[in-house]
Design a protein around this motif. Structure first.
Motif: not given
Ligand SMILES: Cc1cc2nc3c(=O)[nH]c(=O)nc-3n(C[C@H](O)[C@H](O)[C@H](O)COP(=O)(O)OP(=O)(O)OC[C@H]3O[C@@H](n4cnc5c(N)ncnc54)[C@H](O)[C@@H]3O)c2cc1C
Ligand code: SF4
Length: 566
Positions: A71-72, A75, A79, A84, A89-90, A94-95, A97
């Motif tokens: 995830v990190e 993003n 992050s 975050f 995180q939800h 996100k980066d 997208e």
């Protein structure tokens, strides 16, 4: 295209964005009887039911609230935000997208859902004073604000009573008192630091930060279905008690109760429609986030509250024969004079005392030192100044090992020394060269041009940072703290998450976008009341000011509608 949209998609008002400022626009406009469409690009987040992690214990989180490496890696920008985490995180965009172009590095942190960043904010809410509104005129930068504190003070009160702000009446001219619920309590070391600072400096105070938490719920909060804060400090998960203010717990449900609210989710606003014959905006073009279908919605007034960056994007992308460079942009300043807060400075210090004391509960806020530099006269080699967020508690002593050995260590270990952290919140000076523009070659998946960021620090910021290190180190030293460490995080602009400007307010239409009621000078039925409207940034956390400006502008807009001038 929805060809029936003219008849079925018409409202009195449209609000773009459902975050802190959009929520207030929705509440005020529906409350005054206007059928109001709120357009939100993200999904719905219902208060309580859509807070999936709110009541999880640490061991119920798969990664114990750390972020998985993948995830990190996926993003790298978001992050960097301290909030975050696995449990929140939800609520972050996100980066991958939502790409953008960094001509110069800028960490753009976004919350794309109903409620926007109101679910994620740290809830610090300090009023502005005339030291802030008069800053540009006095110090000769940007343009003069078209309003002063007297124009906003009653609107601050109006907003504060509804939101629920805890704090002390500190009687400081540079940080006006508001309508406060009881304050949260300082730790013994913060109280000690406050006393020592007061003894050493006539111009500096350490106070409890004013924050949007209900400490003693009033009937108006119960009416919203909210109760007092339980001191869990899990606010980033969404608060089932409504202990802190979010659009989801407060303004949006309130607006819904009027029966005048329509909330459209997954509705990405592409641009504002301008009618050259009527000389006004008539509606907005929307792309469905999932199906990519285009729809048009119409209204008599439009409030743009997509958060400062996206508001600039929407205005720049709203072109017509009349406004080839973005709606209302006769002056050419749209996207320029973009500013932020300088959060690069950190100073930590330890106190070797109060070993018999500790903290109880988890206070979800901290203490605050209002700006003390250059208030009454220019006294440093840089313009303006900084506020400081201060907080701390006893440090944890690490326990090592496994099983019974670890348990035994945890059962007997004592806490470490008291540690205070000071974080700089510096004013940056808006400049024409700090600008947002539209990419000429790249678009996102909804056909909207990507934003290009050319925003940077300057010499004034560097000098201010140096002063912060010197002054805070001196203050800790005079108060008897040890192990004082200053650190420049060297973070890019943006991580402060206080983006402001680009569509600034001002008296002169040749040099500003908005008038004193947040109306586009050149297109009076469009109002911008989020951070994009800010002429300068001062040092206070800005969202309370956006709320007050929004409530004031909505009141004005409805009065003008009644008079038939819009
Ligand atoms: C971790 C963190 C801590 C913070 N701490 C503080 C603090 O202590 N005090 C403070 O004052 N501020 C703080 N902030 C900043 C605060 O959250 C923002 O100032 C505030 O949310 C801005 O309100 P807004 O209405 O302008 O934008 P937002 O709350 O971001 O809402 C904007 C909404 O518009 C929607 N939108 C965007 N583009 C479009 C489009 N094209 N079409 C349709 N909808 C769109 C978004 O999805 C979003 O829901 C913090 C922020 C974060 C993330
Ligand atoms: S600290 Fe207060 S506002 Fe935050 S989650 Fe807990 S109860 Fe809610």
């Amino acid at each position: 295209m929805n060809i029936n949209s003219n008849t079925t998609n018409t409202f009195d008002a449209i609000v773009i964005g459902s975050g802190i400022s959009g929520g207030w626009a929705a509440k005020e406009l529906t409350g005054k009887g206007l059928t109001t469409l709120v357009l939100e690009r993200g999904r719905d987040v219902k208060h309580i039911t859509d807070y999936p992690t709110a009541n999880l214990s640490p061991w119920e989180l798969e990664y114990r609230n750390a972020l998985p490496l993948e995830v990190e890696k996926a993003n790298p920008i978001v992050s960097k935000c301290y909030n975050f985490r696995e449990d929140s995180q939800h609520f972050f965009a996100k980066d991958g997208e939502h790409p953008y172009v960094q001509t110069k590095p800028f960490d753009w942190i976004k919350g794309y859902q109903v409620g926007g960043k109101s679910l994620l904010w740290a809830r610090h809410t300090q009023r502005w004073s005339d030291f802030d509104f008069e800053g540009p005129a006095r110090d000769g930068f940007a343009v003069d604000w078209p309003i002063r504190y007297k124009d906003l003070s009653s609107w601050y009160s109006y907003v504060e009573k509804f939101v629920g702000i805890s704090g002390n009446k500190d009687g400081l001219p540079n940080l006006p008192d508001g309508e406060f619920l009881p304050p949260m309590e300082m730790t013994c070391v913060e109280k000690y630091f406050k006393e020592k600072v007061a003894a050493s400096y006539k111009d500096r105070s350490v106070i409890m930060a004013r924050c949007a938490h209900i400490t003693e719920a009033q009937p108006i909060h119960h009416e919203q279905g909210r109760v007092s804060c339980q001191y869990r400090d899990l606010c980033r998960r969404g608060c089932p008690f409504g202990g802190y203010f979010s659009s989801n717990s407060s303004t949006l449900p309130w607006a819904k109760k009027t029966g005048k609210l329509t909330l459209a989710t997954h509705a990405v606003v592409h641009s504002i429609i301008y009618d050259e014959k009527k000389n006004k905006a008539t509606g907005v073009r929307v792309i469905d986030a999932i199906t990519h279908e285009a729809t048009e919605y119409f209204a008599r007034i439009i409030f743009v509250n997509a958060a400062a960056v996206n508001t600039n994007l929407i205005l720049l992308n709203s072109t017509s024969n009349r406004f080839p460079n973005g709606i209302g942009n006769d002056s050419g300043v749209l996207g320029k004079y973009f500013a932020f807060h300088n959060y690069r400075g950190k100073v930590t210090a330890e106190y070797d005392g109060f070993q018999d004391s500790t903290t109880e509960g988890r206070r979800p806020t901290g203490t605050y030192i209002p700006r003390f530099r250059n208030l009454y006269q220019q006294e440093t080699n840089f313009l303006r100044g900084y506020a400081v967020a201060v907080g701390g508690r006893r440090a944890d002593l690490p326990a090592k090992g496994w099983g019974e050995d670890l348990k035994a260590q945890l059962a007997t270990r004592t806490e470490g020394p008291w540690k205070l952290n000071a974080g700089m919140m510096g004013e940056t000076i808006p400049k024409a060269t700090n600008a947002l523009t539209l990419s000429k070659t790249q678009k996102d998946e909804w056909g909207i041009p990507l934003l290009e960021f050319a925003v940077d620090y300057d010499d004034n910021d560097e000098k201010m940072l140096k002063d912060f290190f010197e002054q805070l180190s001196e203050m800790f030293s005079k108060a008897g703290f040890s192990n004082i460490k200053a650190r420049d995080t060297k973070q890019a602009p943006g991580l402060d998450i206080h983006e402001m400007g680009g569509a600034r307010m001002g008296r002169d239409p040749n040099h500003s976008m908005l008038n004193s009621f947040n109306q586009l000078h050149a297109c009076k039925n469009v109002f911008v009341t989020d951070g994009a409207c800010m002429t300068s940034t001062s040092t206070q956390n800005p969202s309370l000011t956006y709320m007050a400006l929004t409530a004031r502008a909505a009141d004005y807009a409805v009065a003008e509608l009644k008079k038939g001038t819009l």
